[in-house]
Design an enzyme around this catalytic site. Structure first.
Site, PDB file in Angstrom:
ATOM      1  CB  SER A 131      -0.801  -0.009   1.162  1.00  0.00           C
ATOM      2  OG  SER A 131      -1.752   0.791   1.323  1.00  0.00           O
ATOM      3  CG  ASP A 193      -5.273  -2.661  -4.885  1.00  0.00           C
ATOM      4  OD1 ASP A 193      -6.038  -1.817  -4.440  1.00  0.00           O
ATOM      5  OD2 ASP A 193      -3.885  -2.819  -4.518  1.00  0.00           O
ATOM      6  CG  HIS A 307      -5.229  -2.251  -1.011  1.00  0.00           C
ATOM      7  ND1 HIS A 307      -4.255  -1.980  -1.786  1.00  0.00           N
ATOM      8  CD2 HIS A 307      -5.079  -1.870   0.252  1.00  0.00           C
ATOM      9  CE1 HIS A 307      -3.271  -1.208  -1.067  1.00  0.00           C
ATOM     10  NE2 HIS A 307      -3.767  -0.951  -0.097  1.00  0.00           N
TER      11      HIS A 307
END
Length: 620
Positions: A131, A193, A307
């Site tokens: 991330s 994602d 994600h």
């Protein structure tokens, strides 16, 4: 330093080593345990640095999504290799919020201490992050790669990111390609994602939705058992709004034929992964199209849930390689079979997506000659331009033996409009065009990654520079460009010569000995500093200024510059690192020495105007 010429090479490397698995394990631990923002571990002689994806964005919301220049006050000279020599080229820019997160960690004593130890050990380093942590890992990698540029035989630096947002603009991507660092970066992107696509869209209209989403993600990532749906969640309607908003901008970017100013652009290798496998792409246009095609086939919920699925994808990628039979590995080496297998891996269950993804992968794959074939073609080209170089060498010999005793440099500078001189000028242009093309191909990753390290090309470029640059300098001053732009060294030197200087300085990295370390018994065939005559011209300018300057302080500065030049030139002559044309009776250098001799005879006139003359603190 390890880097990969093609995305296929990188994909096979990742599938056959534990690096991907080890880096993800540390990422997951960093998300839970990294109170200082990162964790470090060493496995199998490789140092892994993982940045937590759980980063506080408090106070950074106005910065996120806004690009700022990487030069100046922001980087404090931390990324010199990413600054372009081209004055026209747009600034290298990165996301302001992500840069600030990196700097916050970079300036902590614990990070500085750990980096000091890493640099001291000189072992391979893997920066990684999930991330937002992936963006910090990418910036850290760029920082260390920039640092290692000044070091002989630097260790490998590799960066793995998982679901990372984009970090910079097109000039950043171009600068990374120019430094040939693209192969050091692998960005894993799950096909639905939303995070890797997020910065294609403006963030201001979706700030509220993003804050809610990031808090939810962070609670799950920070949970030891990866518990989902913690805290306040987006409603289905809000998820749909966010998905459609981002998809609109991703699609617009993919359809655009030109890069929009101040827009985010990917760099490095992108590995698109799903539950059925992965495909690695390194072409920027193809990456953007794949980001669109795969995202468009998803749903609002999958764009958020995906994600948090990277652990499963990493396991699949490793198993996919281990379980491939020898026949399958051979089959994937063929062009059409490889494209088919890759497209099916990221579009399983969505047959309508197979054809567009196959078309995209065909664009991404190198259709033209391979880097090695390009290198072979340039070698043939080098042999074809050898006669042009030979004609210039013949011209130099004629000038050095001429009765006018001007020498090579001054003969060309003061040349008449003869057919012979015109042909030399045309040869200069053709040779410059060839070498500019070599540099262009190298920076576009069309040549082997170690091309600029190969002795053949290091010595060929140096030989070209020593022979030809004096004539470029002569043409610069003959045409009066120094009066319009300034002196050659700062305002007229071609970029190719600066690049060749770097190749030559770093030749010890390639195991080549310095042939100039031995003392010479006779003068060099060509002056060993290709900028010698540019320095002569600057000294001539100083001497002319001395003749008419009356300000004692300015005169003192001029004499200091003259003394510095004389020390340099005297050393070159004593070491016999100059060609005989430098010592020709009527050369610019010998006439400069005569001018200085005359001025010294007038020393009583100058001595009362220049502080330090009588005690010889200024005059050479």
């Amino acid at each position: 330093m390890v880097r990969f010429e093609t995305s296929e090479m990188l994909a096979r490397f990742l599938g056959s080593t534990p690096m991907l698995t080890e880096s993800w394990k540390l990422c997951a631990r960093a998300n839970v345990m990294a109170s200082q923002g990162f964790l470090i571990d060493e496995v199998g002689g490789v140092t892994y640095v993982a940045f937590s994806g759980v980063q506080s964005l408090d106070g950074l919301e106005p910065c996120c999504g806004n690009l700022v220049p990487l030069s100046g006050v922001y980087d404090r000279g931390m990324f010199p290799a990413l600054q372009s020599d081209d004055k026209i080229e747009n600034s290298v820019m990165v996301d302001a919020g992500l840069l600030q997160l990196f700097l916050n960690i970079y300036h902590t004593p614990v990070f500085q201490n750990q980096m000091f130890e890493i640099k001291k050990k000189q072992k391979p380093v893997v920066f990684t992050g999930h991330s937002i942590g992936g963006a910090i890992a990418a910036l850290s990698s760029l920082w260390l790669l920039s640092y290692y540029q000044s070091i002989s035989s630097p260790p490998s630096v590799i960066c793995f990111t998982y679901g990372s947002p984009l970090i910079g603009n097109e000039p950043l991507s171009r600068a990374i390609h120019r430094q040939r660092w693209g192969g050091n970066f692998c960005h894993l992107v799950s096909k639905f994602d939303i995070m890797p696509r997020l910065l294609f869209a403006p963030l201001a209209p979706i700030t509220t939705h993003l804050n809610t989403l990031l808090k939810s993600w962070h609670l799950t990532m920070n949970s030891p058992f990866f518990i989902r749906d913690l805290g306040v969640q987006l409603t289905e309607h809000e998820k749909a709004e966010l998905f459609r908003f981002v998809l609109h901008y991703v699609e617009a970017t993919a359809r655009s034929l030109e890069v929009v100013a101040n827009s985010f652009v990917p760099f490095g290798n992108f590995m698109f992964c799903s539950s059925d496998g992965a495909v690695c792409v390194d072409d920027t246009v193809a990456i953007v199209r794949m980001l669109h095609l795969t995202f468009a086939s998803g749903s609002p919920s999958s764009s958020i849930d995906d994600h948090l699925e990277y652990e499963g994808y990493v396991e699949k990628i490793s198993l996919q390689f281990l379980n491939r039979t020898e026949d399958e590995l051979c089959e994937s080496n063929t062009y059409e079979a490889g494209v088919t297998l890759a497209s099916q891996a990221v579009s399983t269950g969505q047959d309508h997506m197979v054809r567009p993804i196959k078309d995209c992968l065909r664009v991404a794959r190198r259709i033209g000659p391979t880097p090695n074939l390009n290198s072979a073609g340039l070698a043939i080209g080098l042999s074809k331009i050898a006669p042009l170089r030979a004609q210039i060498e013949w011209y130099k010999a004629l000038c050095d033996e001429s009765d006018d005793q001007l020498g090579y440099y001054d003969s060309f500078k003061l040349r008449s409009a003869s057919k012979r001189d015109f042909k030399v000028l045309m040869n200069l242009l053709k040779l410059g065009e060839f070498w500019n093309n070599v540099i262009d191909m190298l920076e576009k990753n069309q040549l082997p990654h170690d091309f600029h390290k190969r002795a053949k090309w290091v010595y060929a470029s140096q030989s070209y520079k020593l022979l030809v640059e004096p004539l470029d300098i002569a043409e610069y001053y003959r045409s009066g460009d120094h009066r319009k732009k300034g002196h050659y060294l700062k305002h007229g030197r071609a970029r190719r010569y600066e690049i060749f200087d770097k190749w030559w300085r770093e030749r010890d990295i390639y195991g080549e000995n310095d042939s100039n370390s031995k003392s010479r018994s006779k003068y060099a065939s060509v002056t060993q500093d290709s900028c010698f005559w540019a320095k002569v011209e600057e000294a001539v300018s100083c001497v002319e200024s001395v003749k008419c300057e009356r300000d004692p302080r300015v005169l003192a500065g001029l004499w200091a510059d003259i003394e510095k030049f004389e020390q340099y030139a005297r050393g070159m002559v004593e070491r016999k690192e100059v060609s005989i044309d430098v010592l020709a009776k009527n050369s610019s250098y010998m006439r400069l020495l005569e001018d200085l001799r005359v001025i010294r005879l007038q020393l009583p006139y100058f001595s009362h105007q220049i502080p330090g003359v009588l005690d010889r603190k200024v005059l050479p």
